[in-house]
Design a protein around this motif. Sequence first.
Motif, PDB file in Angstrom:
ATOM      1  N   ARG A  59       0.820  -1.204   0.000  1.00  0.00           N
ATOM      2  CA  ARG A  59       0.000   0.000   0.000  1.00  0.00           C
ATOM      3  C   ARG A  59       0.852   1.251   0.000  1.00  0.00           C
ATOM      4  O   ARG A  59       0.461   2.282  -0.546  1.00  0.00           O
ATOM      5  CB  ARG A  59      -0.939  -0.028   1.207  1.00  0.00           C
ATOM      6  N   ALA A  60       2.046   1.175   0.603  1.00  0.00           N
ATOM      7  CA  ALA A  60       2.920   2.353   0.621  1.00  0.00           C
ATOM      8  C   ALA A  60       3.352   2.724  -0.797  1.00  0.00           C
ATOM      9  O   ALA A  60       3.411   3.906  -1.158  1.00  0.00           O
ATOM     10  CB  ALA A  60       4.144   2.070   1.495  1.00  0.00           C
ATOM     11  N   SER A  63       0.394   4.338  -2.475  1.00  0.00           N
ATOM     12  CA  SER A  63       0.154   5.690  -1.971  1.00  0.00           C
ATOM     13  C   SER A  63       1.159   6.672  -2.558  1.00  0.00           C
ATOM     14  O   SER A  63       0.797   7.800  -2.938  1.00  0.00           O
ATOM     15  CB  SER A  63       0.235   5.697  -0.442  1.00  0.00           C
TER      16      SER A  63
END
Length: 774
Positions: A59-60, A63
């Motif tokens: 997810r990083a 993002s």
Amino acid sequence: MDGDGGGGPASPRARVRRPSDVARLAATLGLLAALGALSALLPAAAGTTVPDGVRGLPRAVLSAANALASLAVLGVLAAVVVDALRHRRGALLPAAAACALGAGLAVAAQEAGEAGWVTPLGPSVDSAVVPVAAAVGLLVGADLPRGGRLTVPAAAALLAATGCAVALGSETVPGAVAAVLLGTAAGLAVRVAVGVAPARPPEALVAAALAQAGIALVGGMRPLEEAAGRVRWAAADAGGDLVLTVVDPDRRGVALASRAWRVLWFRTSAVGRPALSLRGVLERRALVAGLARAAGVAVPPVLALLPAGPALVLVERPLPGAPLAGDDAPGVPALTAGFGALRRLHRAGIAHGALTADAVVLLADGTAGLTDLRDAQPAAGELQRDLDVVALLVAVAAPAGAAAAVAALRAGYATGPAEEARWAALLQPLALTRPVRRAAARTPVLEDLRAALGGPDAPRVTPPRLERIRGRTVVSVAGATVGAHVLVTQLSDVGIGTALRQADWRWLAVAVLGSALTYVGAALGLLAFVPERLPLGRTTLVQLSSAFVTLVTPPTVGHVGVSIRYLQRSGVPTATAAASVAVSQVVTVAVTLLLLVVCGWSSGVSPSRPSLLPSGPVLAVLLAAGVLLAVAVAVPRTRRALRRRVDPLVRRTVPQLLAAATEPRRLGTAVLGVLLLNGGYVLALDASLRAFSTSLALSSLAVVYLVGSTVGSAAPTPGGLGAVEAALVGGLTATGVPLAPALAAVLAFRVATFWLPAPFGWLAFVGLQRRGRI
């Protein structure tokens, strides 16, 4: 170059509306409607968020990518605004309005999703639908030049940002598509409402391009015509007057609507293949002018076809002379010269395509020339050349009289009885150009010309069919659209997908068998009244081929037409073939009505309570059908139309019916065929209901089918599309069948009896045509 076409930001030009923007807006709205229908049919697909390919990414990483993509979008939007402030100030306000409208539409769509009116486009918190729609609206409303330096970066940044939003769950996949479509619709709507700045080169650039080609202008340029995507200027050089036609540099200002309409409305044999871009029109015009002058036809010479920046400029020198339309009463010599010029043009294989009296110019040496070659077609067919002759004939007959026009035609254009008969058959308003048609309206010029050309001994020629789309086609499309809307509305209220997954496919196979029996029954009903002995197998294939024809025609019309054609090819005289098919239809209707009465009465009979009235639900269906019939008969126009159709049918069929009554074998065969026809359909409908674990009493089911088929036969849509489905669903639900299985059963019934036979009908149709049977 200034996008407004002037010398700077302070010199805007009059805004224009592009027909291509209207077409794009309609296509975008259609895609939105299709997306809504797909979401209603497949609600599970509407919630798809993260594609499998990106589900495993951290997810990083997503993002960070989303932040970079968002910054890229903001940078591109800022660059678009700065570019508009510097070069295209007229595009700034429309872009801002489109941005606001796109955001508003997205907010409204989200609110509708939360209220349950439509499928939600994404999560209620931190949704990316509104920002994406607003950004797309701004870019589309700004009217970026195609292939410009900002177009590709803007598309790439938006695609990356939308993909990251879907991967992070900020919007669903259908929501992302809907956001792009909503923003596009907002931008196009603003462009259609307020117009766009015409993209064209400044006059100085055009003059410089002409100078490089050796054409030095004397004085300035005076506008003659300005339209979306095209401007015509009058100018002069040392050799005389010039006419300059300039096409938009990005070719987006295409006058697409009129040319696309000609392609859709008229047959190719009548108009050829019109160019669908203004650049193509200029290129064809230059080609035609060169071919015409090589053949000795006086047309405006094309001096140059050259680029001015990314634009295209056509340079012509007008013909020195007086238009034929300027003479209030042109004499036969002048008219003869005009027809002589047209004859030379046709001998070069060119059709003018837009002939009026203004397009004929009388030259100083007594000959004539032709102008306005925008619709000219090289390698033209005979029908296109005949349409030219008819257009000029009507155009000059209005001021000079039919006798003078025909005399000039015979003197200037080599004619014979066959040619004159063809032209007389083409003297119809549809064959004329719009200016000529308006001039001839409410005058007897067409009748006078037919009398002058034809005469009592002229051969009769059937007028060729010129149009591609008829009023009946428009009504059929409209009816099918309404029917589709009704079905989609009903489907959105039930779990149709769940019902289909629970279906018993063995009963669906029985429905297909029932559908196959109907074609044998139709063949028996036809053969019963044909004097010739025809094979049952081939006749059954003919009835099957009508399943393909009804895809584009109302059911009764297509079936009757194919049957008559088959009988004609089998050696049956045309009058006998038409009467045989008519008698078959009358007997089918009579037996069907008798079945309706019998089934309606039997639905009220039970061991405990015999009754002379139909059961309550069946009575409601019959009363509804009776009310519809009464309303139709009460309308004077409908009553007159029924009388026009019924009277000739009665006159043709009564003798045949009386003859059939004296032959019990034929009458019995016909009744057997009708019973097999209707029985096959009832079997298919009953099997479709049982496939979804429901059923209905046979008598009630027969009444529902017979009423639905009657409504479908009267509907103007292909195959009764929409009307049959609505009538059957309404009849089944009125007799107590729940909505979900009723809808699923009707759809399965229509697949088995309408959609599935169509490809087999096409194979039968092609095979019978190749063997000369239809």
